[in-house]
Write an enzyme that holds these catalytic residues in place. Structure first.
Site: not given
Length: 452
Positions: A71, A145, A169
């Site tokens: 990420k 996310s 997330s």
């Protein structure tokens, strides 16, 4: 064709495949999938291939030759870290602790994945780098996310990825991609080299095709770290068999929130029947204290922590932020110390209530997300719909709990439905023992690999 970490390692050991073969396959799948919104920065294939060639050797490494996506709020040395905000971007000088430990274990980094800006959101649409395509229905949001990290695993590009998880997330996008999302106990994995969202609540999460793969990665990255004052020295126990008669807490029928989604409600009912068939004892638990905690995450002073991460941009160039992110972070600038202490006192009370609840059960099993929405719906109503998606996830870190999201079924509309197991900090291996049996019993395909 080997897909999981365990299968790929077996292929290496048998000589059927090499790390270079798997890297080539990963990049071929990136091209075939053709979704430029999964990665923000992708390494050159020749560089990863060269790294794979050079890595030939120690087959005993737990992640030897395993491609991994990271990420883009987690530092990878030599690559930009953007947190999905171009104005924030910087080139990382060294790996985040979790990334460094993955490399030491033999992993190969493919690139940096898309996310809701500053990891603020559960929807996957709050990014200037494009909206990742839901693997099962292109009209639906992919979840966030850790959007790109989930899509990369679900699409078979990488068998593992790193995300983060502050409010769900790492769990919500896992559910929407039909994969596993592991949110470890707070402090179990160092957050050094991670762009903070809420620094006191942040976790590095693991997204994987199976629970066993997720736990393999967790055991690599776990450990206290002097560079992270919030890290804790904790042992992750070996994952055993699911205990007979394990007590599973569930919301009473009148407290199950699906916001009108009858398909999800039915899927949750079926998941409860499945876990009961595996030998679990279902116990109804009052969920209102957990729901109250969930509401506090964005209605309370923790938004001020999110503001701190992007304070310079919010104050000096707010136009550089995504409009919804800017709206949320600006609220944090107005929180007072009195607001914070009022919320801290209430959270202390709610943690006592949580402790008492877990005195009667071993774990909760909850819908990972109560429903899903179309991209169009979320763009039209970005705050409220995002908030609904955190109904069963927002409270977990505030109450110092761990969570494991696992696929449960395919809904009648051919989109995935998942559940999350939740337990007190330190119970990560116990959750894995339940989640592994439950996922196996689901009989589901892995991610969206059946669509390849």
């Amino acid at each position: 064709m080997p897909e999981t970490v365990a299968e790929i390692l077996n292929a290496y050991r048998s000589g059927a495949m090499t790390p270079a073969d798997i890297v080539a396959r990963s990049f071929a799948r990136i091209r075939a999938h053709d979704d430029p919104a999964i990665f923000i920065t992708l390494r050159e294939e020749k560089d990863v291939a060269a790294e794979a060639q050079a890595s030939v050797g120690d087959l005993s490494l737990p992640l030897y030759g395993i491609p991994i996506a990271v990420k883009d709020n987690i530092d990878v040395a030599g690559m930009p870290t953007t947190a999905a905000c171009p104005a924030y971007s910087y080139r990382a000088k060294k790996d985040a602790t979790a990334v460094a430990r993955l490399r030491t274990a033999g992993a190969l980094i493919l690139g940096k994945t898309n996310l809701d800006q500053f990891a603020t959101g559960l929807v996957g649409v709050r990014t200037p780098y494009g909206i990742g395509r839901n693997l099962f229905d292109a009209k639906l949001i992919p979840g966030g996310s850790s959007t790109g990290s989930a899509l990369a695993v679900g699409a078979g590009i990488a068998p593992l990825s790193l995300g983060t998880d502050t409010a769900g997330s790492g769990r919500v996008p896992a559910a929407y991609s039909n994969i596993v999302g592991l949110k470890p106990s707070l402090g179990l994995v160092s957050t050094a080299g991670v762009v903070p969202a809420c620094r006191t609540l942040d976790c590095v999460s693991v997204l994987a095709l199976t629970v066993d793969d997720a736990m393999t990665a967790l055991n690599v990255i776990v450990g206290a770290d002097d560079a992270d004052p919030y890290s804790r020295s904790r042992v992750v126990h070996a994952v055993g068999a699911m205990a007979d008669g394990v007590k599973i807490g569930i919301p009473p029928a009148g407290q199950r929130l699906f916001f009108g989604d009858k398909i999800s409600a039915a899927a949750y009912g079926a998941a409860l029947a499945k876990i009961s068939d595996l030998g679990a004892m279902l116990v109804e638990i009052d969920m209102e204290p957990f729901y109250e905690t969930a509401r506090l995450l964005y209605a309370g002073p923790w938004v001020a922590e999110r503001y701190l991460a992007a304070k310079t941009l919010v104050d000096s160039s707010p136009e550089s932020l995504h409009p919804v992110t800017r709206q949320i972070l600006a609220v944090g600038a107005r929180a007072t110390a009195a607001d914070a202490f009022t919320a801290f006192y209430r959270i202390a009370e709610l943690r006592r209530v949580s402790d008492r609840a877990f005195g009667a059960i071993d774990a909760l099993v909850l819908p990972t997300a109560p429903t899903n929405y179309t991209i169009e719906q979320v763009l039209a109503e970005p705050i409220e719909l995002n908030s609904r998606l955190g109904t069963y996830t927002n409270f977990v870190n505030l109450l110092d709990l761990c969570g494991l999201a696992v696929p449960a079924s395919m809904r009648s509309d051919d989109t995935p439905f998942g559940v999350t197991l939740v337990a007190p900090a330190g119970a990560d291996a116990m959750l894995a023992s339940i989640g592994r049996e439950f996922h196996r019993a689901s009989g589901l395909p892995l991610g969206a690999l059946h669509k390849l």
